[in-house]
Design a protein around this motif. Structure first.
Motif, PDB file in Angstrom:
ATOM      1  N   UNK A  94       0.829  -1.209   0.000  1.00 19.23           N
ATOM      2  CA  UNK A  94       0.000   0.000   0.000  1.00 19.23           C
ATOM      3  C   UNK A  94       0.862   1.256   0.000  1.00 19.23           C
ATOM      4  N   UNK A  95       1.943   1.196   0.753  1.00 22.92           N
ATOM      5  CA  UNK A  95       2.848   2.346   0.773  1.00 22.92           C
ATOM      6  C   UNK A  95       3.463   2.555  -0.606  1.00 22.92           C
ATOM      7  N   UNK A  99       3.114   5.741  -3.252  1.00 21.33           N
ATOM      8  CA  UNK A  99       4.270   6.406  -3.832  1.00 21.33           C
ATOM      9  C   UNK A  99       4.203   6.435  -5.352  1.00 21.33           C
ATOM     10  N   UNK A 100       3.513   5.467  -5.953  1.00 19.35           N
ATOM     11  CA  UNK A 100       3.376   5.422  -7.411  1.00 19.35           C
ATOM     12  C   UNK A 100       2.220   6.271  -7.920  1.00 19.35           C
ATOM     13  N   UNK A 101       1.281   6.617  -7.065  1.00 20.14           N
ATOM     14  CA  UNK A 101       0.086   7.345  -7.495  1.00 20.14           C
ATOM     15  C   UNK A 101       0.422   8.686  -8.150  1.00 20.14           C
ATOM     16  N   UNK A 360      -3.926  18.743  -4.214  1.00 20.16           N
ATOM     17  CA  UNK A 360      -5.231  18.198  -3.811  1.00 20.16           C
ATOM     18  C   UNK A 360      -5.571  16.954  -4.622  1.00 20.16           C
ATOM     19  N   UNK A 361      -5.309  16.991  -5.913  1.00 22.51           N
ATOM     20  CA  UNK A 361      -5.601  15.813  -6.745  1.00 22.51           C
ATOM     21  C   UNK A 361      -4.758  14.610  -6.324  1.00 22.51           C
ATOM     22  N   UNK A 362      -3.483  14.829  -6.038  1.00 28.10           N
ATOM     23  CA  UNK A 362      -2.616  13.715  -5.654  1.00 28.10           C
ATOM     24  C   UNK A 362      -3.052  13.119  -4.324  1.00 28.10           C
ATOM     25  N   UNK A 364      -5.986  13.321  -2.859  1.00 30.03           N
ATOM     26  CA  UNK A 364      -7.318  12.713  -2.981  1.00 30.03           C
ATOM     27  C   UNK A 364      -7.248  11.344  -3.634  1.00 30.03           C
ATOM     28  N   UNK A 365      -6.549  11.219  -4.730  1.00 29.74           N
ATOM     29  CA  UNK A 365      -6.470   9.930  -5.425  1.00 29.74           C
ATOM     30  C   UNK A 365      -5.628   8.919  -4.644  1.00 29.74           C
ATOM     31  N   UNK A 366      -4.608   9.378  -3.942  1.00 25.36           N
ATOM     32  CA  UNK A 366      -3.780   8.452  -3.168  1.00 25.36           C
ATOM     33  C   UNK A 366      -4.594   7.782  -2.065  1.00 25.36           C
ATOM     34  N   UNK A 367      -5.405   8.544  -1.351  1.00 23.67           N
ATOM     35  CA  UNK A 367      -6.176   7.955  -0.264  1.00 23.67           C
ATOM     36  C   UNK A 367      -7.391   7.198  -0.776  1.00 23.67           C
ATOM     37  N   UNK A 368      -7.954   7.613  -1.911  1.00 27.58           N
ATOM     38  CA  UNK A 368      -9.077   6.844  -2.474  1.00 27.58           C
ATOM     39  C   UNK A 368      -8.607   5.454  -2.900  1.00 27.58           C
ATOM     40  N   UNK A 369      -7.465   5.378  -3.561  1.00 30.96           N
ATOM     41  CA  UNK A 369      -6.934   4.064  -3.958  1.00 30.96           C
ATOM     42  C   UNK A 369      -6.521   3.242  -2.745  1.00 30.96           C
ATOM     43  N   UNK A 370      -6.078   3.888  -1.686  1.00 35.45           N
ATOM     44  CA  UNK A 370      -5.676   3.148  -0.479  1.00 35.45           C
ATOM     45  C   UNK A 370      -6.884   2.554   0.226  1.00 35.45           C
ATOM     46  N   UNK A 371      -7.932   3.341   0.414  1.00 29.51           N
ATOM     47  CA  UNK A 371      -9.100   2.877   1.158  1.00 29.51           C
ATOM     48  C   UNK A 371      -9.935   1.873   0.369  1.00 29.51           C
ATOM     49  N   UNK A 372      -9.833   1.883  -0.956  1.00 27.50           N
ATOM     50  CA  UNK A 372     -10.649   0.988  -1.786  1.00 27.50           C
ATOM     51  C   UNK A 372      -9.843  -0.140  -2.414  1.00 27.50           C
ATOM     52  N   UNK A 373      -8.579  -0.298  -2.017  1.00 26.67           N
ATOM     53  CA  UNK A 373      -7.724  -1.393  -2.498  1.00 26.67           C
ATOM     54  C   UNK A 373      -7.649  -1.415  -4.025  1.00 26.67           C
ATOM     55  N   UNK A 374      -7.363  -0.256  -4.617  1.00 26.01           N
ATOM     56  CA  UNK A 374      -7.208  -0.121  -6.062  1.00 26.01           C
ATOM     57  C   UNK A 374      -5.734   0.111  -6.362  1.00 26.01           C
ATOM     58  N   UNK A 375      -5.205  -0.629  -7.313  1.00 24.39           N
ATOM     59  CA  UNK A 375      -3.796  -0.503  -7.656  1.00 24.39           C
ATOM     60  C   UNK A 375      -3.554   0.729  -8.520  1.00 24.39           C
ATOM     61  N   UNK A 376      -2.288   1.103  -8.610  1.00 22.79           N
ATOM     62  CA  UNK A 376      -1.928   2.277  -9.425  1.00 22.79           C
ATOM     63  C   UNK A 376      -1.991   1.984 -10.914  1.00 22.79           C
ATOM     64  N   UNK A 377      -2.032   0.694 -11.296  1.00 24.00           N
ATOM     65  CA  UNK A 377      -2.095   0.356 -12.720  1.00 24.00           C
ATOM     66  C   UNK A 377      -3.428   0.712 -13.351  1.00 24.00           C
ATOM     67  N   UNK A 378      -4.424   1.047 -12.522  1.00 17.33           N
ATOM     68  CA  UNK A 378      -5.735   1.363 -13.082  1.00 17.33           C
ATOM     69  C   UNK A 378      -5.688   2.654 -13.897  1.00 17.33           C
ATOM     70  N   UNK A 379      -4.747   3.545 -13.587  1.00 19.45           N
ATOM     71  CA  UNK A 379      -4.663   4.790 -14.346  1.00 19.45           C
ATOM     72  C   UNK A 379      -4.140   4.550 -15.759  1.00 19.45           C
ATOM     73  N   UNK A 380      -3.357   3.491 -15.939  1.00 20.35           N
ATOM     74  CA  UNK A 380      -2.955   3.125 -17.302  1.00 20.35           C
ATOM     75  C   UNK A 380      -4.162   2.642 -18.109  1.00 20.35           C
ATOM     76  N   UNK A 381      -5.080   1.941 -17.451  1.00 23.68           N
ATOM     77  CA  UNK A 381      -6.301   1.514 -18.135  1.00 23.68           C
ATOM     78  C   UNK A 381      -7.162   2.723 -18.511  1.00 23.68           C
ATOM     79  N   UNK A 382      -7.248   3.695 -17.615  1.00 18.41           N
ATOM     80  CA  UNK A 382      -8.020   4.898 -17.928  1.00 18.41           C
ATOM     81  C   UNK A 382      -7.408   5.642 -19.118  1.00 18.41           C
ATOM     82  N   UNK A 383      -6.104   5.712 -19.132  1.00 13.39           N
ATOM     83  CA  UNK A 383      -5.427   6.394 -20.236  1.00 13.39           C
ATOM     84  C   UNK A 383      -5.652   5.656 -21.543  1.00 13.39           C
TER      85      UNK A 383
END
Length: 592
Positions: A94-95, A99-101, A360-362, A364-383
């Motif tokens: 998670x840490x 750091x990757x977010x 604020x964006x960083x 917000x997204x860092x804690x949303x992914x932490x609390x919902x167990x979402x990996x950082x690779x999901x942003x590559x899918x969005x892109x």
């Protein structure tokens, strides 16, 4: 001798029994009775637990509690993290995810920002040229004579449409921008600025929050108004219309764009007042409003689709805030006679606003992914999903214009913002003389060059992202052919033309349960998407029946072969096996 040896053996057995009794632990009986259990806390001496020593120590500690003993126990107490290895490994991941977010999020934000830039520059560069081409086509209509079957100059048949649907939409966009720009001339920006400046700080803070909410609502409903206008204007003539007409939809669109432009102007004026205030208190309050957004979004349940929508909204808000900062800088530079020294005075405030947006964006997204167990690779899918929209809009069978697809995906509508920017630039920059018009023309050529280069780079990057995500096969999906005309297929619903021909990226969910792909059923079944495949009759032989000599023989499932004698009746087990085989074949047809 036998008596002597027997007595010796009995004495040895008695000695062994006596030795066992001596070695027997006094607490074994207690352990068997359940009164006391042997624990690892008991001191071990030569392989035996000395329970008496434990009892003496407990009695001594209970009778004589000591602070020194407590502190000593706290200082020498130990624990082993490897006993819960999975838990701590997950915490470490998670840490690393947090750091990757920032890196992954900024990649998505940068790509989305240039997508918005491309759609925004399209309004200033290519849209006027497309409108000009559409007008030239309308002016060349007299060459056809209105009666000739084929024009000898433009090679266009008289029965064809006057304008293509895309050209109709371009002309409507051009008319909307011209009318709204003319209406914006009656709005005094200076009066609005001084009216807002006379209000109190708290009132301005409330007004700015209300404007942000209104901007989101206008963006959500505005694209529906524009889409309704485009479809009403380009709907086929032979289809029965259930709309109110093109003219009412056109005036609704003009009214919406004008109101949205006024709304953005009030936002820019409020931000300008915050920049020019002496104590900077309003600017600080407006920046703190971004951190309040963290409270409202971090502690909520988010799925991947919801996070994708939030990411698109953040991209749109960041681009809009940059355009508002550009408008504020233009207005301030005009007031100070374009003194370059004043630009350095505005630079700290601009940098502070941009930094707060990014921070604020960083967070917000860092804690949303932490609390919902979402990996950082999901942003590559969005892109990759955004890149899929761009690549699919460049195809010949594209369903919509690229700027409209960006507006639907991100909620960014460039028309109101473009009208306001043109209004501010025209009022801030005075164009007089041939040299000024030459500079304007060179600026337009520079914008066209920037638009073309940006489009080329974005298209190349989008192809790379789509290929990495293994989505290139979806781009070449051919539309399903229309089902055969029959009573069963004509009564059922058929998919719309846009749904059948436009590929859908994986980030966008579809409501239809059946996939829009070509199926491969047996020859006797239908290939419709919305209808169920007909059951195969060759899996079940006909039951034996008594036929009269005058009656014709029963028809077999395969008419090409000679009729075969009826098979004996099936048992229950064979019927169940046949039913299961038929269900498996149906499932396979649906999957295909």
């Amino acid at each position: 001798m036998a008596d002597v040896s027997g007595s010796e053996l009995s004495e040895e057995k008695e000695a062994e029994i006596e030795l066992k009794k001596r070695q027997k632990r006094p607490w074994d009986e207690l352990h068997k009775s359940g009164k006391i259990g042997i624990t690892p806390d008991l001191p071990e001496t030569l392989g035996f637990y000395d329970i008496s020593a434990v009892r003496r120590r407990e009695q001594r500690e209970a009778a004589d509690p000591s602070l020194t003993r407590f502190i000593s126990a706290e200082l020498t107490r130990g624990y082993f993290l490897e006993h819960n290895e999975a838990k701590y490994t997950e915490r470490r991941e998670r840490v690393y995810t947090c750091m990757r977010i920032p890196k992954e999020l900024e990649k998505l934000m940068t790509f989305g920002f240039f997508l918005c830039v491309d759609a925004f520059l399209y309004v200033f560069t290519l849209l006027p040229l497309r409108v000009l081409l559409a007008v030239l086509r309308l002016l060349t209509l007299p060459c056809c004579g209105f009666r000739a079957r084929t024009c000898p100059y433009c090679r266009r048949s008289s029965g064809s449409r006057l304008l293509q649907p895309a050209q109709v939409c371009d002309v409507l966009k051009g008319l909307i921008m011209v009318l709204c720009f003319s209406m914006m001339h009656y709005v005094d920006y200076s009066m609005m600025y001084h009216l807002i400046r006379g209000q109190s700080v708290i009132k301005l803070y409330i007004i700015y929050n209300m404007l942000e909410v209104a901007d989101r609502l206008f963006s959500s409903f505005g694209q529906d108004i524009l889409d309704a206008l485009y479809w009403t204007a380009t709907e086929p003539k032979e289809r029965k219309r259930d709309s109110i007409g093109v003219i009412p939809h056109f005036f609704m669109a003009v009214f919406y764009v004008f109101l949205h432009a006024i709304l953005i102007m009030v936002q820019a004026s409020t931000l300008n007042v915050a920049f020019n205030s002496h104590n900077k208190s309003l600017l600080t309050i407006m920046m703190s409003n971004n951190f309040v957004e963290i409270k409202g979004s971090v502690f909520k349940k988010f799925e991947k689709n919801n996070l994708f929508q939030m990411s698109n909204s953040d991209i749109k808000e960041r681009f809009t805030s940059y355009v508002l900062l550009l408008i504020v800088c233009l207005r301030n530079m005009e007031q100070f006679a374009w003194n370059p020294d004043h630009l350095w005075v505005l630079f700290p405030d601009v940098f502070m606003v941009v930094t707060s947006e990014v921070a604020v964006d960083i967070i917000k997204h860092a804690f949303i992914t932490k609390f919902n167990d979402i990996t950082a690779d999901v942003y590559s899918e969005y892109r990759a999903s955004l890149a899929f929209d761009l690549v699919s809009s460049r195809q010949k069978n594209a369903c919509t214009d690229y700027s409209d697809s960006v507006a639907r995906r991100m909620g960014f509508i460039p028309l109101p913002l473009a009208v306001l920017l043109i209004r501010v630039v025209m009022s801030s920059v005075k164009v007089q003389g041939a040299l000024s018009y030459t500079c304007v023309f060179l600026c337009y050529l520079g914008l066209v060059t920037l638009k073309v280069l940006n489009s080329i780079v974005l298209l190349g990057k989008s192809c790379v992202y789509v290929k990495r995500a293994n989505m290139e096969d979806k781009l070449f999906e051919t539309p399903a052919p229309p089902p055969p005309s029959s009573s069963s297929t004509s009564s059922s619903k058929t998919p719309s033309r846009a749904e059948a021909s436009c590929p859908t990226p994986p980030g966008e969910s579809k409501m239809e349960p059946a996939p829009v792909t070509l199926c491969s059923p047996p020859p006797s079944s239908s290939c419709s998407v919305t209808t169920q495949p007909s059951p195969r009759t060759d899996l079940f032989p006909p039951q034996p029946t008594d036929h009269s000599p005058a009656a014709p023989p029963p028809r077999t499932p395969t008419p090409t072969h000679e009729p075969e004698p009826p098979a004996p009746p099936l048992s229950k087990e064979e019927e169940e096996e046949g039913e299961g085989e038929r269900r498996r074949r149906r499932q396979q047809q649906r999957l295909n």
